[in-house]
Design a protein around this motif. Structure first.
Motif, PDB file in Angstrom:
ATOM      1  N   ASP A 159       6.049  11.420   4.073  1.00  0.00           N
ATOM      2  CA  ASP A 159       6.274  10.029   4.692  1.00  0.00           C
ATOM      3  C   ASP A 159       5.891   8.958   3.535  1.00  0.00           C
ATOM      4  O   ASP A 159       6.199   7.548   3.633  1.00  0.00           O
ATOM      5  CB  ASP A 159       5.449   9.648   5.907  1.00  0.00           C
ATOM      6  CG  ASP A 159       3.929   9.696   5.739  1.00  0.00           C
ATOM      7  OD1 ASP A 159       3.617  10.119   4.492  1.00  0.00           O
ATOM      8  OD2 ASP A 159       3.455   9.263   6.572  1.00  0.00           O
ATOM      9  N   HIS A 160       5.392   9.524   2.484  1.00  0.00           N
ATOM     10  CA  HIS A 160       4.957   8.650   1.196  1.00  0.00           C
ATOM     11  C   HIS A 160       4.897   9.468   0.043  1.00  0.00           C
ATOM     12  O   HIS A 160       4.789  10.631  -0.187  1.00  0.00           O
ATOM     13  CB  HIS A 160       3.566   7.890   1.619  1.00  0.00           C
ATOM     14  CG  HIS A 160       2.615   9.006   1.260  1.00  0.00           C
ATOM     15  ND1 HIS A 160       1.941   9.757   2.441  1.00  0.00           N
ATOM     16  CD2 HIS A 160       1.566   9.220   0.399  1.00  0.00           C
ATOM     17  CE1 HIS A 160       0.910  10.582   1.915  1.00  0.00           C
ATOM     18  NE2 HIS A 160       0.828  10.201   0.708  1.00  0.00           N
ATOM     19  N   LEU A 161       5.160   8.524  -1.032  1.00  0.00           N
ATOM     20  CA  LEU A 161       4.917   9.148  -2.464  1.00  0.00           C
ATOM     21  C   LEU A 161       3.568   8.711  -2.832  1.00  0.00           C
ATOM     22  O   LEU A 161       2.996   7.927  -2.300  1.00  0.00           O
ATOM     23  CB  LEU A 161       6.150   8.666  -3.287  1.00  0.00           C
ATOM     24  CG  LEU A 161       6.005   7.232  -3.669  1.00  0.00           C
ATOM     25  CD1 LEU A 161       5.103   6.788  -4.816  1.00  0.00           C
ATOM     26  CD2 LEU A 161       7.334   6.790  -4.173  1.00  0.00           C
ATOM     27  N   HIS A 162       3.053   9.610  -3.587  1.00  0.00           N
ATOM     28  CA  HIS A 162       1.752   9.306  -4.370  1.00  0.00           C
ATOM     29  C   HIS A 162       1.927   9.157  -5.838  1.00  0.00           C
ATOM     30  O   HIS A 162       2.156  10.075  -6.309  1.00  0.00           O
ATOM     31  CB  HIS A 162       0.772  10.419  -3.933  1.00  0.00           C
ATOM     32  CG  HIS A 162      -0.426  10.552  -4.550  1.00  0.00           C
ATOM     33  ND1 HIS A 162      -1.704  10.534  -3.914  1.00  0.00           N
ATOM     34  CD2 HIS A 162      -0.793  10.225  -5.901  1.00  0.00           C
ATOM     35  CE1 HIS A 162      -2.759  10.598  -4.816  1.00  0.00           C
ATOM     36  NE2 HIS A 162      -2.226  10.209  -5.861  1.00  0.00           N
ATOM     37  N   VAL A 163       1.711   8.042  -6.182  1.00  0.00           N
ATOM     38  CA  VAL A 163       1.707   7.551  -7.637  1.00  0.00           C
ATOM     39  C   VAL A 163       0.435   7.832  -8.248  1.00  0.00           C
ATOM     40  O   VAL A 163      -0.643   7.102  -7.861  1.00  0.00           O
ATOM     41  CB  VAL A 163       2.414   6.395  -7.908  1.00  0.00           C
ATOM     42  CG1 VAL A 163       1.822   5.215  -7.245  1.00  0.00           C
ATOM     43  CG2 VAL A 163       2.719   6.211  -9.599  1.00  0.00           C
ATOM     44  N   ALA A 167      -2.247   5.860  -5.709  1.00  0.00           N
ATOM     45  CA  ALA A 167      -1.826   4.899  -4.674  1.00  0.00           C
ATOM     46  C   ALA A 167      -0.753   5.459  -3.946  1.00  0.00           C
ATOM     47  O   ALA A 167       0.115   6.265  -4.401  1.00  0.00           O
ATOM     48  CB  ALA A 167      -1.079   3.484  -5.292  1.00  0.00           C
ATOM     49  N   ASP A 168      -0.971   5.358  -2.641  1.00  0.00           N
ATOM     50  CA  ASP A 168       0.289   5.793  -1.829  1.00  0.00           C
ATOM     51  C   ASP A 168       1.376   4.787  -1.496  1.00  0.00           C
ATOM     52  O   ASP A 168       0.847   3.751  -1.132  1.00  0.00           O
ATOM     53  CB  ASP A 168      -0.395   6.279  -0.338  1.00  0.00           C
ATOM     54  CG  ASP A 168      -1.245   7.538  -0.899  1.00  0.00           C
ATOM     55  OD1 ASP A 168      -1.050   8.170  -1.552  1.00  0.00           O
ATOM     56  OD2 ASP A 168      -1.973   7.779   0.293  1.00  0.00           O
ATOM     57  N   VAL A 169       2.586   5.167  -1.394  1.00  0.00           N
ATOM     58  CA  VAL A 169       3.663   4.147  -1.100  1.00  0.00           C
ATOM     59  C   VAL A 169       4.525   4.791  -0.108  1.00  0.00           C
ATOM     60  O   VAL A 169       5.061   5.811  -0.379  1.00  0.00           O
ATOM     61  CB  VAL A 169       4.254   3.821  -2.539  1.00  0.00           C
ATOM     62  CG1 VAL A 169       5.532   2.743  -2.344  1.00  0.00           C
ATOM     63  CG2 VAL A 169       3.331   3.080  -3.552  1.00  0.00           C
ATOM     64  N   GLY A 186      -7.950  12.304   5.209  1.00  0.00           N
ATOM     65  CA  GLY A 186      -8.775  11.619   3.833  1.00  0.00           C
ATOM     66  C   GLY A 186      -7.883  12.132   2.569  1.00  0.00           C
ATOM     67  O   GLY A 186      -6.683  12.673   2.608  1.00  0.00           O
ATOM     68  N   HIS A 187      -8.378  11.847   1.587  1.00  0.00           N
ATOM     69  CA  HIS A 187      -7.831  12.176   0.276  1.00  0.00           C
ATOM     70  C   HIS A 187      -8.516  12.795  -0.625  1.00  0.00           C
ATOM     71  O   HIS A 187      -9.758  12.755  -0.743  1.00  0.00           O
ATOM     72  CB  HIS A 187      -7.554  10.723  -0.583  1.00  0.00           C
ATOM     73  CG  HIS A 187      -6.961   9.796   0.273  1.00  0.00           C
ATOM     74  ND1 HIS A 187      -5.293   9.884   0.491  1.00  0.00           N
ATOM     75  CD2 HIS A 187      -7.265   8.679   0.997  1.00  0.00           C
ATOM     76  CE1 HIS A 187      -5.088   8.661   1.209  1.00  0.00           C
ATOM     77  NE2 HIS A 187      -6.205   7.942   1.506  1.00  0.00           N
ATOM     78  N   ALA A 188      -7.949  14.147  -1.151  1.00  0.00           N
ATOM     79  CA  ALA A 188      -8.707  14.662  -2.234  1.00  0.00           C
ATOM     80  C   ALA A 188      -8.895  13.941  -3.506  1.00  0.00           C
ATOM     81  O   ALA A 188     -10.181  14.095  -4.147  1.00  0.00           O
ATOM     82  CB  ALA A 188      -7.859  16.031  -2.499  1.00  0.00           C
ATOM     83  N   SER A 189      -7.881  13.028  -3.796  1.00  0.00           N
ATOM     84  CA  SER A 189      -8.006  12.251  -5.174  1.00  0.00           C
ATOM     85  C   SER A 189      -8.267  10.706  -4.665  1.00  0.00           C
ATOM     86  O   SER A 189      -9.262  10.516  -3.908  1.00  0.00           O
ATOM     87  CB  SER A 189      -6.736  12.416  -5.965  1.00  0.00           C
ATOM     88  OG  SER A 189      -5.870  12.014  -5.239  1.00  0.00           O
ATOM     89  N   HIS A 190      -7.528   9.825  -5.289  1.00  0.00           N
ATOM     90  CA  HIS A 190      -7.876   8.546  -5.199  1.00  0.00           C
ATOM     91  C   HIS A 190      -9.267   8.183  -5.070  1.00  0.00           C
ATOM     92  O   HIS A 190      -9.654   7.169  -4.540  1.00  0.00           O
ATOM     93  CB  HIS A 190      -7.351   8.232  -3.528  1.00  0.00           C
ATOM     94  CG  HIS A 190      -6.179   8.097  -3.082  1.00  0.00           C
ATOM     95  ND1 HIS A 190      -5.325   6.946  -2.814  1.00  0.00           N
ATOM     96  CD2 HIS A 190      -5.361   9.136  -3.101  1.00  0.00           C
ATOM     97  CE1 HIS A 190      -3.995   7.289  -2.646  1.00  0.00           C
ATOM     98  NE2 HIS A 190      -4.073   8.539  -2.648  1.00  0.00           N
ATOM     99  N   GLN A 191     -10.057   8.756  -6.004  1.00  0.00           N
ATOM    100  CA  GLN A 191     -11.502   8.193  -6.245  1.00  0.00           C
ATOM    101  C   GLN A 191     -11.556   7.571  -7.475  1.00  0.00           C
ATOM    102  O   GLN A 191     -12.783   6.987  -7.797  1.00  0.00           O
ATOM    103  CB  GLN A 191     -12.125   9.805  -6.654  1.00  0.00           C
ATOM    104  CG  GLN A 191     -12.349  10.536  -5.332  1.00  0.00           C
ATOM    105  CD  GLN A 191     -13.273  11.436  -5.328  1.00  0.00           C
ATOM    106  OE1 GLN A 191     -14.241  11.704  -6.212  1.00  0.00           O
ATOM    107  NE2 GLN A 191     -13.092  12.494  -4.555  1.00  0.00           N
TER     108      GLN A 191
HETATM  109 ZN   LIG Z   1      -2.333   9.871  -2.030  1.00  0.00          ZN
END
Ligand SMILES: [Zn+2]
Length: 241
Positions: free
Chosen positions: A232-236, A169-171, A159-164
């Motif tokens: 495996d990904h960056l989170h912007v 976005a995850d890239v 899951g995600h703590a943020s992304h609310q």
């Molecule tokens: Zn993320």
């Protein structure tokens, strides 16, 4: 029975439409019978190539984005998204990746962001693709749910703590082997291309870019931050407008 007949009619109509579309300059009279031999002839004569048709389809998906004025409320860790915009399942220069089912595309309800986030993703990735014409398409993962809110483990995976509230976005980092899927190890990451993506999101005004501790990716202190689970990904994250 009636349904079967209508399906045949639709198929015939579609075959005819394809014939017309790929034979510019053909008179309508010559078009009329769309029989099988003509369709074969069209292919031999050379209609649009498969890759051209695929690219056109991806263009259509991007052109079909339903834009709204969006509003991010609250915080990325406790917020909502009003009037969110859904990112298409793929585009000319990106694919989407489902981090729970480990497949592309990502499920539609995981792909909502503010209009500004979606525009920023497209603009950064288009410019990146122009600078690296031979690079593989970029993988985009989860944004927010349709109305934002909790996106924790009950929605799959860790899951995600943020992304609310539609600002995150995850890239996925580009892979050396060019495969359109998330890298499983940092040794699979094309480091130079990954760093360029980080740099471009920083220049596009990201508030934070999280990168994994084993990636060696870097950037301005306070903006590019190392965080576990980001190998495996960056989170912007964009700032609130
Ligand atoms: Zn993320």
């Amino acid at each position: 029975m009636a349904r079967a007949v209508s399906l045949v009619a639709i198929a015939a109509a579609l075959a005819g439409a394809a014939w017309v579309a790929t034979r510019t300059g053909t008179t309508p009279a010559a078009v009329a019978p769309a029989s099988a031999p003509q369709i074969v002839a069209r292919d031999v004569a050379g209609g649009p190539s498969r890759s051209t048709r695929r690219r056109a389809g991806r263009h259509r998906l991007e052109a079909g984005i339903v834009w709204h004025r969006s509003r991010a409320t609250g915080l990325p860790y406790a917020g909502r998204l009003v009037g969110g915009v859904r990112l298409p399942r793929e585009g000319v220069h990106f694919f989407t990746w489902d981090p729970v089912l480990h497949r592309s595309p990502d499920r539609p309800w995981r792909r909502y962001g503010t209009d500004r986030l979606v525009r920023t993703l497209l603009a950064v990735i288009d410019a990146y693709a122009a600078a690296h014409p031979h690079a593989p398409r970029v993988g985009i993962g989860d944004l927010s749910r349709p109305h934002g809110g909790d996106f924790g483990p009950e929605f799959g995976g860790i899951g995600h703590a943020s992304h609310q509230n539609g600002l995150d976005a995850d890239v996925y980092y580009p892979r050396l082997d060019r495969r359109e899927r998330a890298p499983r190890r940092v040794s699979q990451i094309h480091h130079q291309l990954a760093q360029d993506l980080v740099d471009r999101f920083v220049r596009a005004g990201a508030q934070i870019v999280f990168v994994g501790p084993s990636t060696g990716l870097h950037g301005p202190a306070g903006v590019v931050q190392v965080l576990v689970h980001h190998d495996d990904h960056l989170h912007v994250r964009l700032p609130r407008a």
